[in-house]
Design a protein around this motif. Structure first.
Motif, mmCIF file in Angstrom:
data_model
loop_
_atom_site.group_PDB
_atom_site.id
_atom_site.type_symbol
_atom_site.label_atom_id
_atom_site.label_comp_id
_atom_site.label_asym_id
_atom_site.label_seq_id
_atom_site.Cartn_x
_atom_site.Cartn_y
_atom_site.Cartn_z
ATOM 1 N N ARG A 1 -4.268 -6.182 -12.900
ATOM 2 C CA ARG A 1 -3.500 -7.206 -12.179
ATOM 3 C C ARG A 1 -3.265 -6.757 -10.744
ATOM 4 N NH1 ARG A 1 0.046 -10.401 -16.384
ATOM 5 N NH2 ARG A 1 -1.154 -9.835 -18.209
ATOM 6 N N VAL A 2 -3.486 -7.674 -9.817
ATOM 7 C CA VAL A 2 -3.234 -7.393 -8.408
ATOM 8 C C VAL A 2 -1.736 -7.569 -8.171
ATOM 9 C CG1 VAL A 2 -3.681 -8.074 -6.028
ATOM 10 C CG2 VAL A 2 -5.535 -8.137 -7.704
ATOM 11 N N LEU A 3 -1.091 -6.516 -7.667
ATOM 12 C CA LEU A 3 0.350 -6.547 -7.423
ATOM 13 C C LEU A 3 0.684 -6.903 -5.985
ATOM 14 C CD1 LEU A 3 1.408 -3.318 -9.343
ATOM 15 C CD2 LEU A 3 1.317 -5.672 -10.196
ATOM 16 N N ALA A 4 -0.151 -6.433 -5.047
ATOM 17 C CA ALA A 4 0.144 -6.667 -3.636
ATOM 18 C C ALA A 4 -1.064 -6.324 -2.782
ATOM 19 C CB ALA A 4 1.334 -5.812 -3.196
ATOM 20 N N THR A 5 -1.039 -6.825 -1.564
ATOM 21 C CA THR A 5 -1.996 -6.435 -0.540
ATOM 22 C C THR A 5 -1.196 -5.872 0.622
ATOM 23 O OG1 THR A 5 -3.569 -8.144 -1.215
ATOM 24 C CG2 THR A 5 -3.835 -7.223 0.996
ATOM 25 N N LEU A 6 -1.524 -4.656 1.035
ATOM 26 C CA LEU A 6 -0.797 -4.000 2.117
ATOM 27 C C LEU A 6 -1.579 -4.116 3.418
ATOM 28 C CD1 LEU A 6 0.355 -0.752 0.283
ATOM 29 C CD2 LEU A 6 1.516 -2.953 0.438
ATOM 30 N N VAL A 7 -0.834 -4.224 4.515
ATOM 31 C CA VAL A 7 -1.412 -4.383 5.851
ATOM 32 C C VAL A 7 -0.852 -3.304 6.771
ATOM 33 C CG1 VAL A 7 -1.775 -6.872 5.532
ATOM 34 C CG2 VAL A 7 0.389 -6.038 6.492
ATOM 35 N N PRO A 8 -1.387 -3.170 7.990
ATOM 36 C CA PRO A 8 -0.883 -2.131 8.901
ATOM 37 C C PRO A 8 0.641 -2.142 9.037
ATOM 38 C CG PRO A 8 -2.877 -3.060 9.787
ATOM 39 C CD PRO A 8 -2.508 -3.900 8.577
ATOM 40 N N GLY A 9 1.207 -0.940 8.931
ATOM 41 C CA GLY A 9 2.655 -0.767 8.990
ATOM 42 C C GLY A 9 3.283 -0.624 7.613
ATOM 43 N N ASP A 10 2.583 -1.071 6.567
ATOM 44 C CA ASP A 10 3.083 -0.885 5.203
ATOM 45 C C ASP A 10 2.844 0.565 4.784
ATOM 46 O OD1 ASP A 10 3.818 -3.557 4.925
ATOM 47 O OD2 ASP A 10 1.946 -4.123 3.934
ATOM 48 N N TYR A 11 3.642 1.049 3.858
ATOM 49 C CA TYR A 11 3.471 2.415 3.371
ATOM 50 C C TYR A 11 3.450 2.414 1.850
ATOM 51 C CZ TYR A 11 8.565 2.182 2.930
ATOM 52 O OH TYR A 11 9.843 1.808 2.610
ATOM 53 N N LEU A 12 2.929 3.498 1.284
ATOM 54 C CA LEU A 12 2.792 3.583 -0.159
ATOM 55 C C LEU A 12 2.711 5.039 -0.595
ATOM 56 C CD1 LEU A 12 -0.894 3.074 -1.112
ATOM 57 C CD2 LEU A 12 -0.154 2.785 1.238
ATOM 58 N N GLY A 13 2.967 5.247 -1.868
ATOM 59 C CA GLY A 13 2.846 6.575 -2.442
ATOM 60 C C GLY A 13 4.116 7.394 -2.426
ATOM 61 N N GLU A 14 5.169 6.850 -1.846
ATOM 62 C CA GLU A 14 6.397 7.633 -1.710
ATOM 63 C C GLU A 14 7.115 7.839 -3.033
ATOM 64 O OE1 GLU A 14 7.837 3.503 -1.812
ATOM 65 O OE2 GLU A 14 6.092 4.446 -0.924
ATOM 66 N N GLU A 15 7.100 6.856 -3.899
ATOM 67 C CA GLU A 15 7.857 6.927 -5.140
ATOM 68 C C GLU A 15 7.379 8.081 -6.035
ATOM 69 O OE1 GLU A 15 8.360 3.823 -8.654
ATOM 70 O OE2 GLU A 15 8.971 3.006 -6.712
ATOM 71 N N ALA A 16 6.093 8.125 -6.291
ATOM 72 C CA ALA A 16 5.550 9.185 -7.145
ATOM 73 C C ALA A 16 5.717 10.554 -6.500
ATOM 74 C CB ALA A 16 4.076 8.916 -7.445
ATOM 75 N N LEU A 17 5.597 10.604 -5.185
ATOM 76 C CA LEU A 17 5.737 11.871 -4.479
ATOM 77 C C LEU A 17 7.183 12.372 -4.533
ATOM 78 C CD1 LEU A 17 4.019 13.836 -2.800
ATOM 79 C CD2 LEU A 17 4.723 12.571 -0.777
ATOM 80 N N LEU A 18 8.137 11.490 -4.297
ATOM 81 C CA LEU A 18 9.555 11.877 -4.290
ATOM 82 C C LEU A 18 10.075 12.250 -5.676
ATOM 83 C CD1 LEU A 18 11.026 9.233 -1.824
ATOM 84 C CD2 LEU A 18 10.806 11.688 -1.434
ATOM 85 N N TYR A 19 9.631 11.507 -6.694
ATOM 86 C CA TYR A 19 10.172 11.708 -8.036
ATOM 87 C C TYR A 19 9.291 12.579 -8.922
ATOM 88 C CZ TYR A 19 13.315 8.056 -6.485
ATOM 89 O OH TYR A 19 14.223 7.334 -5.767
ATOM 90 N N GLY A 20 8.137 12.990 -8.424
ATOM 91 C CA GLY A 20 7.254 13.849 -9.200
ATOM 92 C C GLY A 20 6.662 13.172 -10.419
ATOM 93 N N THR A 21 6.485 11.870 -10.342
ATOM 94 C CA THR A 21 5.920 11.106 -11.451
ATOM 95 C C THR A 21 4.471 10.717 -11.135
ATOM 96 O OG1 THR A 21 6.748 9.041 -10.489
ATOM 97 C CG2 THR A 21 8.170 10.153 -12.078
#
Length: 107
Positions: free
Chosen positions: A73-93
């Motif tokens: 399932r497509v959840l989102a499309t990100l464009v310049p200025g959007d960020y990702l990957g912080e949740e897994a990095l911060l919580y170690g999941t």
């Protein structure tokens, strides 16, 4: 990277998550980062993999998908200025979704 800094700083400056940083700190974030170029349909990371970085979309588009009950399932499309990957990095999941490039992109 030195040439890229002048293109990256305006993107970082507009990001809500970095609004509290001073101009010198924004410049340091730009200098410390690594620019990655992705080709069409290249996967940045896969769902359930270990987190190793935080990403900012600098150009192009990224598609976020998640495998749910055997269906993608497509959840989102990100464009310049959007960020990702912080949740897994911060919580170690593990990563909760996969991210694939749509066209040519830089993160």
């Amino acid at each position: 990277m030195a040439d890229d800094i002048f293109q990256i700083i305006p993107i970082l400056t507009r990001m809500a998550v970095l609004k509290s940083l001073k101009p010198q700190q924004i410049e340091q974030v730009a200098r410390d980062g690594q620019v990655m170029s992705l080709s069409t349909d290249q996967m940045l990371f896969a769902q359930e993999t270990e987190a190793d970085a935080f990403y900012i979309v600098l150009s192009g588009k990224l598609r976020i998908t998640r495998e749910i009950n055997g269906q993608t399932r497509v959840l989102a499309t990100l464009v310049p200025g959007d960020y990702l990957g912080e949740e897994a990095l911060l919580y170690g999941t593990p990563r909760t979704a996969s991210v694939t490039e749509v066209g040519a992109a830089q993160v």
